[in-house]
Write a protein that holds these residues in place. Structure first.
Motif, PDB file in Angstrom:
ATOM      1  N   VAL A 251      14.960   2.754  32.824  1.00  0.00           N
ATOM      2  CA  VAL A 251      14.427   2.327  31.527  1.00  0.00           C
ATOM      3  C   VAL A 251      14.983   3.209  30.414  1.00  0.00           C
ATOM      4  O   VAL A 251      15.352   2.710  29.330  1.00  0.00           O
ATOM      5  CB  VAL A 251      12.886   2.359  31.536  1.00  0.00           C
ATOM      6  CG1 VAL A 251      12.329   2.095  30.139  1.00  0.00           C
ATOM      7  CG2 VAL A 251      12.338   1.330  32.518  1.00  0.00           C
ATOM      8  N   ALA A 252      15.071   4.515  30.669  1.00  0.00           N
ATOM      9  CA  ALA A 252      15.606   5.432  29.656  1.00  0.00           C
ATOM     10  C   ALA A 252      17.066   5.111  29.347  1.00  0.00           C
ATOM     11  O   ALA A 252      17.488   5.128  28.180  1.00  0.00           O
ATOM     12  CB  ALA A 252      15.469   6.870  30.130  1.00  0.00           C
ATOM     13  N   SER A 253      17.835   4.807  30.381  1.00  0.00           N
ATOM     14  CA  SER A 253      19.239   4.444  30.171  1.00  0.00           C
ATOM     15  C   SER A 253      19.358   3.160  29.353  1.00  0.00           C
ATOM     16  O   SER A 253      20.174   3.069  28.425  1.00  0.00           O
ATOM     17  CB  SER A 253      19.947   4.273  31.524  1.00  0.00           C
ATOM     18  OG  SER A 253      21.269   3.840  31.347  1.00  0.00           O
ATOM     19  N   ALA A 254      18.525   2.181  29.680  1.00  0.00           N
ATOM     20  CA  ALA A 254      18.549   0.911  28.946  1.00  0.00           C
ATOM     21  C   ALA A 254      18.154   1.120  27.484  1.00  0.00           C
ATOM     22  O   ALA A 254      18.748   0.529  26.575  1.00  0.00           O
ATOM     23  CB  ALA A 254      17.602  -0.089  29.607  1.00  0.00           C
TER      24      ALA A 254
ATOM     25  N   TYR B  18      14.014  -6.271  33.624  1.00  0.00           N
ATOM     26  CA  TYR B  18      14.414  -6.900  32.368  1.00  0.00           C
ATOM     27  C   TYR B  18      14.837  -5.873  31.325  1.00  0.00           C
ATOM     28  O   TYR B  18      15.681  -6.165  30.464  1.00  0.00           O
ATOM     29  CB  TYR B  18      13.290  -7.783  31.846  1.00  0.00           C
ATOM     30  CG  TYR B  18      13.261  -9.159  32.469  1.00  0.00           C
ATOM     31  CD1 TYR B  18      13.821  -9.383  33.729  1.00  0.00           C
ATOM     32  CD2 TYR B  18      12.682 -10.228  31.817  1.00  0.00           C
ATOM     33  CE1 TYR B  18      13.803 -10.636  34.307  1.00  0.00           C
ATOM     34  CE2 TYR B  18      12.665 -11.501  32.378  1.00  0.00           C
ATOM     35  CZ  TYR B  18      13.224 -11.691  33.628  1.00  0.00           C
ATOM     36  OH  TYR B  18      13.215 -12.951  34.191  1.00  0.00           O
ATOM     37  N   ALA B  19      14.252  -4.677  31.369  1.00  0.00           N
ATOM     38  CA  ALA B  19      14.723  -3.614  30.480  1.00  0.00           C
ATOM     39  C   ALA B  19      16.164  -3.257  30.826  1.00  0.00           C
ATOM     40  O   ALA B  19      17.009  -3.089  29.933  1.00  0.00           O
ATOM     41  CB  ALA B  19      13.826  -2.386  30.597  1.00  0.00           C
ATOM     42  N   VAL B  20      16.467  -3.164  32.119  1.00  0.00           N
ATOM     43  CA  VAL B  20      17.838  -2.905  32.551  1.00  0.00           C
ATOM     44  C   VAL B  20      18.755  -4.025  32.068  1.00  0.00           C
ATOM     45  O   VAL B  20      19.857  -3.778  31.554  1.00  0.00           O
ATOM     46  CB  VAL B  20      17.906  -2.773  34.090  1.00  0.00           C
ATOM     47  CG1 VAL B  20      19.348  -2.768  34.578  1.00  0.00           C
ATOM     48  CG2 VAL B  20      17.190  -1.505  34.540  1.00  0.00           C
ATOM     49  N   ALA B  21      18.305  -5.267  32.212  1.00  0.00           N
ATOM     50  CA  ALA B  21      19.092  -6.411  31.750  1.00  0.00           C
ATOM     51  C   ALA B  21      19.354  -6.315  30.258  1.00  0.00           C
ATOM     52  O   ALA B  21      20.479  -6.557  29.786  1.00  0.00           O
ATOM     53  CB  ALA B  21      18.364  -7.713  32.085  1.00  0.00           C
ATOM     54  N   MET B  22      18.338  -5.963  29.497  1.00  0.00           N
ATOM     55  CA  MET B  22      18.484  -5.843  28.045  1.00  0.00           C
ATOM     56  C   MET B  22      19.493  -4.757  27.696  1.00  0.00           C
ATOM     57  O   MET B  22      20.322  -4.922  26.789  1.00  0.00           O
ATOM     58  CB  MET B  22      17.121  -5.519  27.432  1.00  0.00           C
ATOM     59  CG  MET B  22      17.083  -5.508  25.933  1.00  0.00           C
ATOM     60  SD  MET B  22      16.999  -7.172  25.253  1.00  0.00           S
ATOM     61  CE  MET B  22      16.922  -6.806  23.512  1.00  0.00           C
ATOM     62  N   GLY B  23      19.423  -3.657  28.412  1.00  0.00           N
ATOM     63  CA  GLY B  23      20.354  -2.564  28.145  1.00  0.00           C
ATOM     64  C   GLY B  23      21.798  -2.941  28.420  1.00  0.00           C
ATOM     65  O   GLY B  23      22.689  -2.671  27.613  1.00  0.00           O
TER      66      GLY B  23
END
Length: 388
Positions: A55-58, A251-256
């Motif tokens: 999540v932090a990376s995204a 989904y956060a990863v997807a957004m990132g």
């Protein structure tokens, strides 16, 4: 670049403003977090650490696209939630300072509905600024509308129907000079044109994942450091206490990843889309001489968006005849409604012309052949409706 499986058929997809296909690279990136990496980011063990780091990376990837600090990015459940948090959150956090909000007549329904809720539930007053025939707000109208009780101005960056891009930097400066916070819904512009929150000078900016080749159901809100908001989802302390609920890690990863891909494509993609859009417009003009009229600003407009009226047609009938092209009769948010688009009527279009509006929006997988095929199909569909 691999085309998503959904674009393999015989129908040309020209409705990218309604939603974008999920980029296969985005799908690949988020799948591990639906299966193997299932941990709760709030957990103190290794499973939680993996999720928290993802999540932090995204968050950092979204921040890079928007030109802000990672801690200024709040993940949301989509564009409408982001608009609601921005509008209601900012207004309610400043209720002791005033009770006046300013928006525009052609604003996204999510912002207009949030403003209506402030009136209905909290006694706020809302001013809706008019727009000119291109859909632009006059900065002087904003100056005149500001009062000592104005706490928030919300004007979208680019209109979802016409693609008209507002002079947000100028409008934000005017709002700040009047002591108000400025929010912009940039769901349609982020990824299509460069968007820097620092250059725009905004306090709040909404992003929707499904307009950015990420899945539906995820978005982000830029919240300027130090700005107070009243949460609209209460509970735990996730997202700096502004949006409760266990983070949607996949989904956060997807957004990132979608944000990273958009940033990588921005140097050349706007000009490519502009060239294809203008080729489509010119082709339609040639095939339907004197009948095609542009809606929106001729230049101050998203590079992928072509909203036209064709004399003698009704958009819903034209769309039904377009078996080989996926397009939109006005805005997808109003699909199935035969009444004229409020956006186009606010721009001064008569009802007869407004109901003939067809929106053709291009995207990542639109090519020369798609544009040629679409022009063929639209011209043929107009011929069918002429004979009906």
């Amino acid at each position: 670049m691999n085309r998503p499986p959904g674009l393999d058929g015989e129908v040309t997809y020209l409705d990218y403003n309604a939603t974008t296909p999920v980029d296969p690279r985005v799908v690949e990136a988020c799948l591990p977090y639906l299966a193997r990496h299932f941990g709760n980011p709030s957990s103190g063990h290794v499973f939680g650490h993996v999720a928290r780091d993802a999540v932090a990376s995204a968050r950092g990837q979204v921040a890079d696209l928007l030109d802000c600090a990672p801690e200024e990015v709040v993940f949301t459940g989509g564009g409408s939630e982001g608009d609601t948090l921005a509008v209601c959150g900012a207004a309610l956090a400043r209720r002791d300072r005033g009770d006046h909000v300013i928006t525009q007549a052609t604003e996204h329904p999510a912002v207009l509905a949030a403003c209506d809720s402030l009136v209905r539930l909290h006694g706020f007053r809302v001013t809706r600024l008019p727009v000119d025939r291109h859909g632009l707000v006059d900065p002087n109208d904003l100056r005149r509308a500001l009062t000592g009780r104005t706490v928030l101005v919300s004007i979208m960056h680019a209109n979802n129907e016409t693609g008209t891009v507002q002079a947000v930097a100028e409008l934000a400066a005017i709002a700040h000079a009047g002591g108000a916070v400025f929010h912009t819904d940039a769901a349609q512009s982020v990824g299509k044109i460069p968007v820097s929150v620092r250059e725009l000078g905004v306090d709040l900016l909404t992003v929707a994942g499904h307009k950015l080749y990420a899945p539906k159901g995820v978005g982000a809100l830029f919240v300027r450091r130090g700005l107070a908001l009243e949460p609209v989802v209460h509970g735990g302390g996730q997202e700096r206490g502004l949006r409760a609920g266990t983070e949607n890690v996949p989904y956060a990863v997807a957004m990132g990843v979608a944000a990273r891909l958009a940033a990588e494509a921005l140097p050349g993609e706007p000009e490519r889309l502009r060239r294809l859009r203008d080729e489509l417009h010119a082709d339609l003009d040639q095939r339907l001489p004197g009948r095609v009229h542009l809606n929106g600003h001729p230049e101050q407009r998203l590079p992928n968006t072509l909203n036209i009226c064709v004399d003698g047609t009704v958009a819903s009938e034209l769309q039904a005849a377009l078996s080989g092209v996926a397009a939109s009769a006005g805005s997808a948010c109003h699909e199935g409604d035969e009444s004229p688009s409020p956006v186009l009527t606010a721009m001064g279009l008569p009802a007869g012309r407004a109901t003939s509006a067809l929106r053709l929006s291009l995207g990542r997988w639109t090519g020369e052949e798609d544009v040629r095929r679409a022009a063929d199909q639209v011209a043929a569909a107009v011929g069918l409706t002429d004979r009906a």
